[in-house]
Design an enzyme around this catalytic site. Structure first.
Site, PDB file in Angstrom:
ATOM      1  N   CYS A  53      65.057   3.273  53.736  1.00 42.55           N
ATOM      2  CA  CYS A  53      66.115   3.837  54.581  1.00 42.55           C
ATOM      3  C   CYS A  53      66.088   5.360  54.613  1.00 42.55           C
ATOM      4  CB  CYS A  53      67.484   3.375  54.093  1.00 42.55           C
ATOM      5  SG  CYS A  53      67.640   1.598  53.857  1.00 42.55           S
ATOM      6  N   CYS A 126      71.254   5.447  54.292  1.00 45.84           N
ATOM      7  CA  CYS A 126      71.751   4.165  53.789  1.00 45.84           C
ATOM      8  C   CYS A 126      73.232   3.980  54.083  1.00 45.84           C
ATOM      9  CB  CYS A 126      71.506   4.053  52.287  1.00 45.84           C
ATOM     10  SG  CYS A 126      69.870   3.417  51.878  1.00 45.84           S
ATOM     11  N   ASP A 127      73.675   2.723  53.932  1.00 44.48           N
ATOM     12  CA  ASP A 127      75.011   2.320  54.361  1.00 44.48           C
ATOM     13  C   ASP A 127      76.125   3.237  53.877  1.00 44.48           C
ATOM     14  OD1 ASP A 127      73.551   0.242  55.342  1.00 44.48           O
ATOM     15  OD2 ASP A 127      74.640  -1.338  54.291  1.00 44.48           O
ATOM     16  N   LYS A 128      76.170   3.537  52.576  1.00 40.56           N
ATOM     17  CA  LYS A 128      77.295   4.296  52.036  1.00 40.56           C
ATOM     18  C   LYS A 128      77.077   5.797  52.117  1.00 40.56           C
ATOM     19  CE  LYS A 128      78.826   0.294  51.224  1.00 40.56           C
ATOM     20  NZ  LYS A 128      77.575  -0.398  51.616  1.00 40.56           N
ATOM     21  N   SER A 480      78.336  -7.604  53.948  1.00 36.49           N
ATOM     22  CA  SER A 480      77.283  -6.776  54.518  1.00 36.49           C
ATOM     23  C   SER A 480      77.430  -6.738  56.029  1.00 36.49           C
ATOM     24  CB  SER A 480      75.917  -7.359  54.145  1.00 36.49           C
ATOM     25  OG  SER A 480      74.903  -6.822  54.956  1.00 36.49           O
TER      26      SER A 480
END
Length: 564
Positions: A53, A126-128, A480
């Site tokens: 990512c 990335c997601d966070k 998710s």
């Protein structure tokens, strides 16, 4: 109008005899006499080699630094952490995922404040790390531009029966469930494993990273058109350079993050999430970012906007297409233009270009919605947005469901209660989950988990076992962006705070009505009162370290699981 100070903070470390020592240190990193009057720009990156990512971020940070130089500023790069949800999923590591959002925001704030930097370019993949960077920008209220790493290309796999298909990381989780259920061979599972990540970039569907990249663009915090191009695409280098130039321009215009992140901008972001059918994590993150921006955003705003914005994106995990396809048909601006033309966006909000969102879109040569990847406004997938907030006796403060993939209007069934995810996974593996069951996983909330783990491992296993349309999963944890199936998360209050979910027992009837946006435990109040007598929560799972600190500070999911 007062003259703009191009160095609103860095004069503390460059001007006067008191700054002799700091100037000396800055000379050692490359600055000279000609640089003291330039604004100092922090280039903060979550680059690492742990996950694909973030692999582009080192390259993109260099481009951003070149852009800062070209714009007349001086860039100073620093790093922060990032957690890979794909690697952390399904085990103890997932406790640390949401926590990393706070660590990222705090660490960026710490460096920006300590070093007296004047503005920032914030890069994440990335997601966070995306919401963490946006939270930092909102908290600091300096001139800031966000740049996304870009998404990965989908993989291609040929299975043992000769069939071929496009795959993403989510296919791996579902294939594990199928393999355990005996409907897929180990050979095919390995083929999928080798195909899902063909290169650099964030997970390719409209999962959390791509949802939040779209949010950043819709908020006005990213350059128009910058969310959709793939990680390896050289257009990202162009956007990196432009982002560096843009932040210096923002300082010159006196525009800071909170000038951009207004209530109207957050409503625009929610509208884009609803149209794409984006990740439920966007609810959690937008609430948290708004809190940092001192914007009054509530769960009720999501339902209000969902009522008028149609779901248009035929995008994975529920649809057929990925972010590369969104890029192919024009990217986020195409969707924003369609929503603006329909009167569903606020066009006069400021953006990082120094122009309004309407002005940005008018300056672009945008196609109409293609009608396939992104459906036409008069031919939506669903008439209302892809996410709903539910309330009821089981979730008085709210719960979140991705209606974009919820195939039933009403589901009622008996509860199967599990303390944490592992117990539910074991029951599924052992064949103790039946069609019609309502799986209740508790003590996975922000405080009780701690860390509000994502439930992709269990939801993937449920789908792989052929039960994806036949069981309902409820949790005070979250899901998710790649989760599919009948899933409701973010239940608040959570179990550890004596929320109703703490008192559910096996066999209790639970009913969800999507159209009415209700989630109810069909047990009378007298019985629940009796169950509350003498109740005590499970003891803390962690008593030291970052998770222990987090559990003491974190707020309800209904408030974005913030810690401040």
């Amino acid at each position: 109008m007062p003259e703009i100070d191009m160095k609103p903070r860095s004069r503390d470390v460059t001007d006067g005899i008191e700054a002799t020592s700091s100037r000396g240190m800055l000379r050692a990193v490359g600055m000279g006499d000609e640089d003291w009057e330039k604004p100092q720009i922090g280039v903060a990156s979550s680059w690492n080699e742990v996950t694909p990512c973030n692999l582009s971020l080192d390259r993109l940070a260099q481009g951003a630094k070149e852009g800062v130089h070209a714009g007349g500023g001086y860039p100073l790069q620093f790093g922060t952490i990032s957690v890979s949800d794909g690697i952390a999923m399904g085990h103890e590591g997932m406790h640390f995922s949401l926590v990393s959002r706070e660590v990222i925001a705090d660490s960026v704030e710490t460096v920006m404040m300590a070093e007296r930097l004047d503005g920032s370019v914030l890069l994440a993949g990335c997601d966070k790390s995306l919401p963490g960077m946006l939270m930092a920008a909102a908290r600091l209220d300096l001139s800031s531009v966000f740049l996304y790493a870009g998404s990965i290309a989908p993989g291609w796999v040929k299975l043992s029966d000769g069939t071929e298909k496009e795959v993403t990381i989510i296919d791996a989780f579902e294939a594990v469930g199928a393999c355990k259920a005996g409907t897929m061979s180990q050979e095919d599972l390995t083929r999928i494993e080798k195909a899902i990540c063909p290169g650099e970039g964030a997970c390719g569907g409209m999962y959390t990273a791509n949802t939040m990249a779209s949010v950043a663009e819709a908020l006005g915090m990213s350059l128009p058109g910058s969310a959709a191009p793939p990680s390896a695409d050289r257009r990202r280098d162009y956007f990196a350079h432009r982002s560096g130039e843009a932040v210096v321009n923002l300082i010159a215009k006196g525009i800071t993050a909170r000038d951009i992140m207004t209530k109207e901008a957050f409503e625009n972001a929610i509208s884009v999430v609803m149209a794409f059918g984006g990740s439920t994590n966007a609810v959690l993150h937008l609430l948290a970012i708004a809190r940092e921006a001192e914007v009054d955003l509530q769960l009720s705003d999501f339902n209000r906007i969902a009522d008028r914005v149609p779901h248009l994106g035929d995008l994975k995990p529920f649809g057929r297409f990925v972010m590369n396809d969104v890029d192919r048909v024009g990217g986020v601006p195409v969707v924003m233009k369609a929503l603006l033309d329909a009167g569903l966006l606020h066009g006069d909000v400021m953006t990082v270009t120094g122009r309004t969102m309407r002005e940005n879109l008018e300056a672009m040569d945008l196609a109409d919605l293609d009608g396939t990847v992104i459906r036409k406004m008069d031919d939506p997938i669903h008439a209302t947005g892809g996410i709903s907030v539910l309330h009821g006796s089981l979730a008085p403060e709210g719960a979140v469901v991705k209606t974009a993939g919820f195939d039933l209007d009403v589901f009622e069934g008996p509860a199967r209660v599990f303390e944490r995810e592992r117990a539910a996974m074991d029951a599924l593996t052992e064949g103790r989950i039946s069609k019609g069951d309502v799986i209740v996983i508790r003590y996975e909330g922000p405080k009780g988990g701690p860390g509000m783990r994502e439930m992709l491992a269990i939801t993937g296993a449920i789908k792989g076992a052929g039960l994806g349309k036949d069981v309902l999963l409820l949790t005070d944890g979250r899901f998710s962006g790649g989760t599919t199936g009948l899933c409701i998360g973010h239940m608040a209050p959570e179990a550890v705070d004596a929320g109703p979910v703490a008192f559910v027992r096996d066999g209790d009837r639970i009913r969800v009505d999507i159209a009415a946006r209700t989630l109810d435990l069909l047990v009378d109040e007298a019985e629940l009162a009796a169950r509350r007598e003498g109740w005590a929560p499970l003891p803390p799972r962690y008593t030291r370290g970052v998770l222990a600190k987090y559990a003491k500070l974190v707020h309800s999911a209904a408030e974005g699981a913030i810690t401040g």
